[in-house]
Design a protein around this motif. Sequence first.
Motif, PDB file in Angstrom:
ATOM      1  N   ASP A  90      44.158  38.992  49.730  1.00  0.00           N
ATOM      2  CA  ASP A  90      43.111  39.909  50.145  1.00  0.00           C
ATOM      3  C   ASP A  90      42.224  39.274  51.212  1.00  0.00           C
ATOM      4  O   ASP A  90      41.662  38.203  50.992  1.00  0.00           O
ATOM      5  N   PRO A  91      42.053  39.896  52.383  1.00  0.00           N
ATOM      6  CA  PRO A  91      41.199  39.329  53.429  1.00  0.00           C
ATOM      7  C   PRO A  91      39.753  39.136  52.987  1.00  0.00           C
ATOM      8  O   PRO A  91      39.025  38.333  53.567  1.00  0.00           O
ATOM      9  N   ASN A  92      39.314  39.868  51.968  1.00  0.00           N
ATOM     10  CA  ASN A  92      37.953  39.738  51.459  1.00  0.00           C
ATOM     11  C   ASN A  92      37.791  38.569  50.494  1.00  0.00           C
ATOM     12  O   ASN A  92      36.694  38.313  50.011  1.00  0.00           O
ATOM     13  N   GLU A  93      38.883  37.867  50.219  1.00  0.00           N
ATOM     14  CA  GLU A  93      38.858  36.750  49.276  1.00  0.00           C
ATOM     15  C   GLU A  93      37.868  35.665  49.717  1.00  0.00           C
ATOM     16  O   GLU A  93      37.171  35.089  48.893  1.00  0.00           O
ATOM     17  N   SER A  94      37.829  35.394  51.014  1.00  0.00           N
ATOM     18  CA  SER A  94      36.990  34.301  51.516  1.00  0.00           C
ATOM     19  C   SER A  94      36.935  34.361  53.028  1.00  0.00           C
ATOM     20  O   SER A  94      37.697  35.087  53.671  1.00  0.00           O
ATOM     21  N   GLY A  95      36.027  33.567  53.623  1.00  0.00           N
ATOM     22  CA  GLY A  95      35.973  33.461  55.072  1.00  0.00           C
ATOM     23  C   GLY A  95      37.258  32.888  55.634  1.00  0.00           C
ATOM     24  O   GLY A  95      37.710  33.270  56.717  1.00  0.00           O
ATOM     25  N   TYR A  96      37.861  31.949  54.896  1.00  0.00           N
ATOM     26  CA  TYR A  96      39.145  31.388  55.306  1.00  0.00           C
ATOM     27  C   TYR A  96      40.179  32.494  55.459  1.00  0.00           C
ATOM     28  O   TYR A  96      40.883  32.585  56.464  1.00  0.00           O
TER      29      TYR A  96
END
Length: 341
Positions: free
Chosen positions: A60-66
Amino acid sequence: MKKKLLSLVLASTMIAGLLVGCGSSQQASSDASSDASTDAATTSTASSGDVIKVGIINNDPNESGYRTANDKSMKEMFTAENGYEASFAYSLKNDEQITAAQKFIQDGVDYLLLSAADTAGWDSVLKDAQDAGIRVILFDRTIDADPSLYEASIVSDMAKEGETAVEWLKGQGLSEYNIIHIQGVMGSAAQKGRSGALTDAVASEGWNLVTEQTAEWNAEKAQQIVQSVIDSGESFNVIYAENDDMAKGAVAALDKANISHGVGKDVIVMGYDCNKWALEELLAGNWNYDGQCNPFQASYIDDIIKKLEAGETISEKTIIMDEKGFDATTITQEDVDTYGI
């Protein structure tokens, strides 16, 4: 075997919503973060050359800034202008990622690009891809599968990341180590590597593990874990968080309780990923350590695909990204500008 006939027949196929959508915030709820979604981008090129069809499975792209940076770089690389027709699927759950892989195989992609949510369980679906003539390239995370099932692996050395961080922690020479360990998604390569080094040090150095819990990369869950320890009255002086967002959540709990943290303060704060805002916390002395995890694998993948399309042999099966660890007492503004994501 190069898959061209099936690719041409299905070149106009789009992947519609495979599963439910992802969360919309940077620190999405656990349910939203773990749900899978697909984002299909059907493209074409102005030239008469063949379009290379890729199915990209990511966390998920929302998982983290990374992860946001990682997904952005993939979308910038795999475009019509660069000769690709790319479709994307997202999930933090292995079974949902496997379902996405099966869908991409049915749709006849030429390449399956995979950042696995879990290291286990991939042999069968990757064998199906191989039987269908689909080439698999791993990125960001390793898996426990026969190397013959994929062409190449462009990854971070998560175990080395953990070892670098733990060696730094040993070097702080504390009179005692009372550690809150906040883990990422259990079973992921990042969690295993970053947890493994600390587990070994706890056993060999006699450090005290106050608590060890997963916050699944989520800041709010990390804050709750630290708040629970504070409420219990148990003493601690190190927070070892396996990504920056969880470190930020932990610090929010410290701030709420007026517990000092950072250089020369009561609690050492450690994170991973080198988000620019996190490195700025180091520069300000509010955090103590941040381990780099390089998110930019897209150009490496593009180079490998070009070599395979040209009939070349890939000499290196595994490409390890170059990464650093940053100390608040030595980090510079140039480091923040250069390595912050």
